[in-house]
Write a protein that holds these residues in place. Structure first.
Motif, PDB file in Angstrom:
ATOM      1  N   LEU A  19       0.840  -1.196   0.000  1.00 54.58           N
ATOM      2  CA  LEU A  19       0.000   0.000   0.000  1.00 54.58           C
ATOM      3  C   LEU A  19       0.877   1.249   0.000  1.00 54.58           C
ATOM      4  O   LEU A  19       1.999   1.232   0.520  1.00 54.58           O
ATOM      5  CB  LEU A  19      -0.920   0.003   1.226  1.00 54.58           C
ATOM      6  CG  LEU A  19      -2.034  -1.044   1.243  1.00 54.58           C
ATOM      7  CD1 LEU A  19      -2.791  -1.000   2.568  1.00 54.58           C
ATOM      8  CD2 LEU A  19      -2.994  -0.849   0.075  1.00 54.58           C
ATOM      9  N   ALA A 119      -3.737  -4.750  -3.376  1.00 54.50           N
ATOM     10  CA  ALA A 119      -3.230  -3.425  -3.011  1.00 54.50           C
ATOM     11  C   ALA A 119      -3.645  -2.382  -4.039  1.00 54.50           C
ATOM     12  O   ALA A 119      -3.988  -1.244  -3.691  1.00 54.50           O
ATOM     13  CB  ALA A 119      -1.710  -3.474  -2.877  1.00 54.50           C
ATOM     14  N   SER A 123      -6.022   0.723  -3.117  1.00 61.86           N
ATOM     15  CA  SER A 123      -5.485   2.068  -3.347  1.00 61.86           C
ATOM     16  C   SER A 123      -6.401   2.898  -4.235  1.00 61.86           C
ATOM     17  O   SER A 123      -6.513   4.119  -4.056  1.00 61.86           O
ATOM     18  CB  SER A 123      -4.092   1.974  -3.983  1.00 61.86           C
ATOM     19  OG  SER A 123      -3.196   1.287  -3.130  1.00 61.86           O
TER      20      SER A 123
END
Length: 259
Positions: A19, A119, A123
């Motif tokens: 992340l 991720a 995001s």
């Protein structure tokens, strides 16, 4: 549902490493079902994730802590062995319920077991909504630190007290009625009875009709700095028993009539 520590814990560690910014993961094993109750209070979601936490026994979870007070939870997706649910958690900053008013929940998403793809999805789809919601509740805390309260009623110079009696009549002794209030009582249906020395609002108006007249009187008198109190007299002693009840005489025996 998988209960292996390696599956969820390793996935959460790998997700945190991918992340944006500095994130770290903390894995938690639930010894008892009640161990997941605090998570249900913190998850900032009104959809699939909240449903999963509320309905299923999780067994474990992982919490990710990131920059600027951001926190995410990761749990197994119920009924799908190779998927997880990732959702924001409410900020642990002493916020009060009214700070969340008008702020849309950022909600979580389901992801596969590939940490890199997960991720990217988090995001793009979770963190922007989460940051926006965080900024909104923090702004609310700054501009409204305490819950909004309705203003106190204005002070009054005089008070008119109306008393409701058991027969439904409302009464105000003439000597207690401010001179400025008498016209308002006449206009809204009160009658002055000299032999009782009082203004009366008849029970014939019914409870709803009386309530409307009292409200109108109160609004009119408020403009003149006069308040209105409503009191009730206690029921008279030895009030009649409830209907359809009959007390048996001492020593009497019920008689059954047959045809």
């Amino acid at each position: 549902m998988p209960a292996s520590r390696a599956d969820l814990a390793s996935f959460a560690d790998a997700l945190a490493a991918r992340l944006p910014g500095h994130w770290h993961s903390a894995y938690r094993q639930h010894v008892e079902y009640s161990d997941q109750f605090p998570l249900g209070e913190e998850v900032w979601d009104v959809g699939h994730v909240h449903w999963a936490v509320d309905v299923f026994v999780l067994g474990h979870d992982a919490q990710l802590s990131g920059p600027n007070g951001q926190r995410l939870c990761v749990i197994d997706r119920p009924l799908y062995r190779d998927q997880f649910l990732v959702a924001p958690l409410t900020p642990d900053e002493g916020l009060k319920p009214h700070h969340f008013t008008g702020v849309e929940e950022p909600n979580g998403i389901k992801v596969g077991n590939d940490p890199l793809r997960a991720a990217v999805a988090v995001s793009r789809r979770v963190l922007p909504r989460y940051r926006s919601a965080l900024a909104a509740v923090r702004h609310n805390r700054q501009v409204r630190p305490e819950p909004p309260l309705r203003p106190a009623p204005p002070e009054v110079d005089q008070v008119l007290t109306l008393t409701r009696y058991a027969d439904g009549v409302l009464r105000a002794p003439y000597t207690t009625v401010p001179a400025e209030a008498r016209d308002a009582l006449y206009i809204h249906g009160f009658q002055y009875l000299p032999h009782q020395g009082a203004f009366l609002l008849p029970a014939a108006y019914g409870a709803a009709g009386q309530a409307l007249r009292i409200q109108a009187v109160a609004q009119q008198l408020a403009a003149h700095g006069i308040g209105v109190n409503l009191r009730h007299t206690p029921p008279p002693p030895g009030a009649a028993p409830a209907l359809n009840t009959r007390a048996a005489l001492p020593g009497s025996t019920p008689v059954t009539h047959r045809r």
